[in-house]
Structures are given as C-alpha cells and as structure tokens.
Design an enzyme around this catalytic site. Sequence first.
Site, PDB file in Angstrom:
ATOM      1  N   TYR A 144       0.847  -1.189   0.000  1.00 51.14           N
ATOM      2  CA  TYR A 144       0.000   0.000   0.000  1.00 51.14           C
ATOM      3  C   TYR A 144       0.881   1.237   0.000  1.00 51.14           C
ATOM      4  CZ  TYR A 144      -3.522   3.418   1.517  1.00 51.14           C
ATOM      5  OH  TYR A 144      -4.358   4.508   1.614  1.00 51.14           O
ATOM      6  N   ASP A 239       9.189   3.089   0.318  1.00 49.98           N
ATOM      7  CA  ASP A 239       8.101   3.684   1.071  1.00 49.98           C
ATOM      8  C   ASP A 239       8.255   3.227   2.520  1.00 49.98           C
ATOM      9  OD1 ASP A 239       5.808   4.502   2.283  1.00 49.98           O
ATOM     10  OD2 ASP A 239       4.436   3.728   0.756  1.00 49.98           O
ATOM     11  N   LYS A 267       3.374   8.869   9.240  1.00 52.92           N
ATOM     12  CA  LYS A 267       3.138   8.227  10.542  1.00 52.92           C
ATOM     13  C   LYS A 267       4.112   8.710  11.635  1.00 52.92           C
ATOM     14  CE  LYS A 267       0.370   4.745   8.418  1.00 52.92           C
ATOM     15  NZ  LYS A 267       0.462   4.064   7.150  1.00 52.92           N
TER      16      LYS A 267
HETATM   17  C1  LIG Z   1      -0.140   4.546   5.757  1.00 54.66           C
HETATM   18  C2  LIG Z   1       0.696   4.361   4.571  1.00 54.66           C
HETATM   19  C3  LIG Z   1       0.689   5.270   3.499  1.00 54.66           C
HETATM   20  C4  LIG Z   1      -0.304   6.401   3.416  1.00 54.66           C
HETATM   21  O1  LIG Z   1      -0.141   7.323   4.431  1.00 54.66           O
HETATM   22  P1  LIG Z   1      -1.387   8.292   4.798  1.00 54.66           P
HETATM   23  O2  LIG Z   1      -0.793   9.207   5.811  1.00 54.66           O
HETATM   24  O3  LIG Z   1      -2.453   7.399   5.321  1.00 54.66           O
HETATM   25  O4  LIG Z   1      -1.785   8.979   3.556  1.00 54.66           O
HETATM   26  C5  LIG Z   1       1.597   5.093   2.477  1.00 54.66           C
HETATM   27  N1  LIG Z   1       2.474   4.067   2.501  1.00 54.66           N
HETATM   28  C6  LIG Z   1       2.503   3.181   3.492  1.00 54.66           C
HETATM   29  C7  LIG Z   1       3.524   2.089   3.476  1.00 54.66           C
HETATM   30  C8  LIG Z   1       1.601   3.280   4.556  1.00 54.66           C
HETATM   31  O5  LIG Z   1       1.605   2.356   5.513  1.00 54.66           O
END
Ligand SMILES: *Cc1c(COP(=O)(O)O)cnc(C)c1O
Length: 423
Positions: A144, A239, A267
Amino acid sequence: MLSERSERIFKRAKELIPGGVNSPVRAFGAVGGIPRMIAKAKGSRIFDVDGNEYIDFIGSWGPMILGHNYQPILDAVINTAQNGLSFGAATAIEVEMAELICSLVPSIDMVRMVNSGTEAVMSAVRAARGFTGRDKIIKFDGCYHGHSDAMLVKAGSGVMTSGVPDSAGVPKGCAEDTLTATYNNLESVQRLFEQHHNQIAAVIIEPVAANMGVVTPVDGFLQGLRRLCDEHGSLLIFDEVITGFRLGLTGAQGLYRVIPDLTTFGKIVGAGMPVGAYGGRREIMQMIAPVGKVYQAGTLSGNPVAMAAGICQLKILKETPEIYQHMNQLGDRLRKGLQTVVKGGQVTGIGSLSCLFFTDTLVTDGTTAKQSDTAAFAKYFNYMLENGCYFAPSQFEAIFLSNAHTQADVDCVLNLAEQYFKS
Ligand SMILES: *Cc1c(COP(=O)(O)O)cnc(C)c1O
C-alpha cells in the site's frame, strides 16, 4: 463489554460520513460489529466512550511509537501552538526538521515536508518521473502506498479487506502506467524491466511489507531490486511510511543495508499530527519546484505545530537507543509466544511489527497472504477485543508495539491466545 454509546454515535456517523468513518480501515467491515468510538488514550491504553479500557496494538497505525499522549510531545505541541497555528511562510522549525531527518537517514540529502503518506508517495513518484523522463512505475501486489490514483492497483490492506481489487474512479490511463510485480520475487521484476525496456521511472516498495499483514523481504531481494534499478537507469523508492524510524533510526534501509534513491515517510515522523515527507539524492530533489520543474506544494506543509511534535518524537528516539531494544524484545516475545500457542497459523514480523496469519502456507507475498482464513481472523479479533486487547480490525494490518507497552501487556495477549486456541 458495553458498547451502547459507541453504537449510538456510529449510527449517526453512518448517516453523515460514508461508512461512518473517515478512513475505511477504521470500519469493522472485515470483522463484524461496530467500531468503538475512542475517547482518549494514554501510554499503551486506549479508552472508548462507554468507559472500556483496551491495550492498544494499533497506535494510530504507527505514529504513537512512544505511547499515547506522551508528555514531552504534548508540551512541545502546546508551547508551539501558543505562537500561532500556521503562517503559510518559511519558518526555522522546518529547517530543524529537515536537518534532523537528513542527519538520521544517510540516503537523504534533501527533504520536503507534506501532510500525509499519500502525498509523500504521490510527490516522490512525480519526482522520479520528472528526473528520469519516464512514465511507468513498478509496485508490488499487496503493498500500500496511499490512495493516489496511480498507487491504487493491487494496493493491500483496506483495499484487500473490502475485496475491491482496484478502485472505481481511477482513470485507465493512470493505472496503465503502474505495473505490478510479486513481492519477494525478483524474476517478476526482471520480466517487467525486459517487457518495458527504458520506460520504468521507478520501482516503489515497502521494504518490509506491512499492509498485507507483515511480510519481510527474503535475503537478497532488496539488494536485487537495487541492482535491477541500476542496470536499467530506474530509481528505487522505499516507502518507509510505516518502517521509517520504527525498525531503527535508519529504518528498513539501514537494517537491510540497501540504499534507495528516494524515501517516503509518514506516521512516526509526525508523532500523531498529519505529516509526511519525501527525500533522497540531492540531484533528484533539486528537480522539485521552485528550483526545478516538478511542481509540488502545500498550504499547511511544514506546519509548525506538526513539526514540533515530530521533532520532539524523533529527538527522543535518537537520544534513547534503549527504546528500540525494548520494542524489539517485546516483539520477539510476542512472536515466539504466539507461535507456540497458535493452531493453523503462523506468526510473522520483525522488531515492533508483527502479524498472525491464519494459514499454514508460508506467507511470502500478496497471493499467499490472501490465503489467510479471514473468518478465523475475525473470530480471534472479536475474542481479543471482548477481552480488552485492541488489534487492527483486519487480517492485513500489522500489530504495532510502542515503547509504552510492557512485558505484562504482551503476556496478557499470550495468555488470552493460549486459552483461545486451547478451546
Ligand atoms: C499509511 C501508509 C501510506 C499512506 O499514508 P497516509 O498518511 O495514510 O496517507 C503510504 N504508505 C505506506 C507504506 C503506509 O503504511
């Protein structure tokens, strides 16, 4: 356990907000029942509006690595807010944040702050396309990367749970440039590179996948991606929105010793405030406006209150190496303990990220993750919730530990799990 108030509020919520939630992963669609309306949290505990107390294993999906409502961060927020909530102008505190991130993560020469992980990824992908002059991106089934159009292809967690393969509303043209490979399978990546010769701008990956449950990279996989990207003139984007500052100060890239060209954060970097960041090699980051031709902007980006929270959290992580030791030990204890009591399942994870899959098939990628018995997960989830342990309401999310969790918290889960699997 009472849930009258939660039920009443949720009923109203469903009239006013799609599904009653502002992010789909909060709905209890995959596990049944209604989401608990949370009133407050402290340390490893979270409290709902009916007065129930839970040990929280979500931690706002990762940001609360020091535990909820951590006093120094709260002080930093309150003190900074007294000078004004936002100026829409350059500030010293943004420079302090940039200095901190660049000093902690060796692969990052320059960084740009944004407001979410989604925005960080969207912007990093645009930078990669601008830098290489190519359009196509390779991502992995089950990873994701936020909800921008190009990334909503085989996108893991929330999308996985709701059984929607892709999203409606994403133009075909957007999805066409997103190619999907299999996690932990270098050949699947190599094939795409051969089929789309000189067209791949970047490979983007969660170096430890934490949105299809938790799946760790096999030996040589991340190194192999680095090599393939170098051979084909493509960029490697890690990511690290979940893994950044969680699997150590240098994230997964430090742990696995693979250096990406660009990294995205979210996060933890905002400590619970809405913050994201992307950064990397200077020559790529110099492509970003106003110095370069890749446009990216944000009215509230680098918000002072959010920066104060994030800086405070990162500094504490930097100055207190025992935090990672503590969380890693708890993670090991949780995984070992669960693995000995679980029947028909397997425990995966690393450090403070864990997952319990309800399948005997070895989980190494999106396809094998999906073999997990989600009905069995739902039953286990509800048992745990009823007994005061609050896990993510989906099989395809991580169990997050924080520095506020204790051995007693972990042992509480282990005792409950032992009883559950015995009966
Ligand atoms: C949570 C998440 C996102 C998206 O972040 P948001 O702050 O919810 O937009 C992107 N990449 C990874 C790996 C994530 O866990």
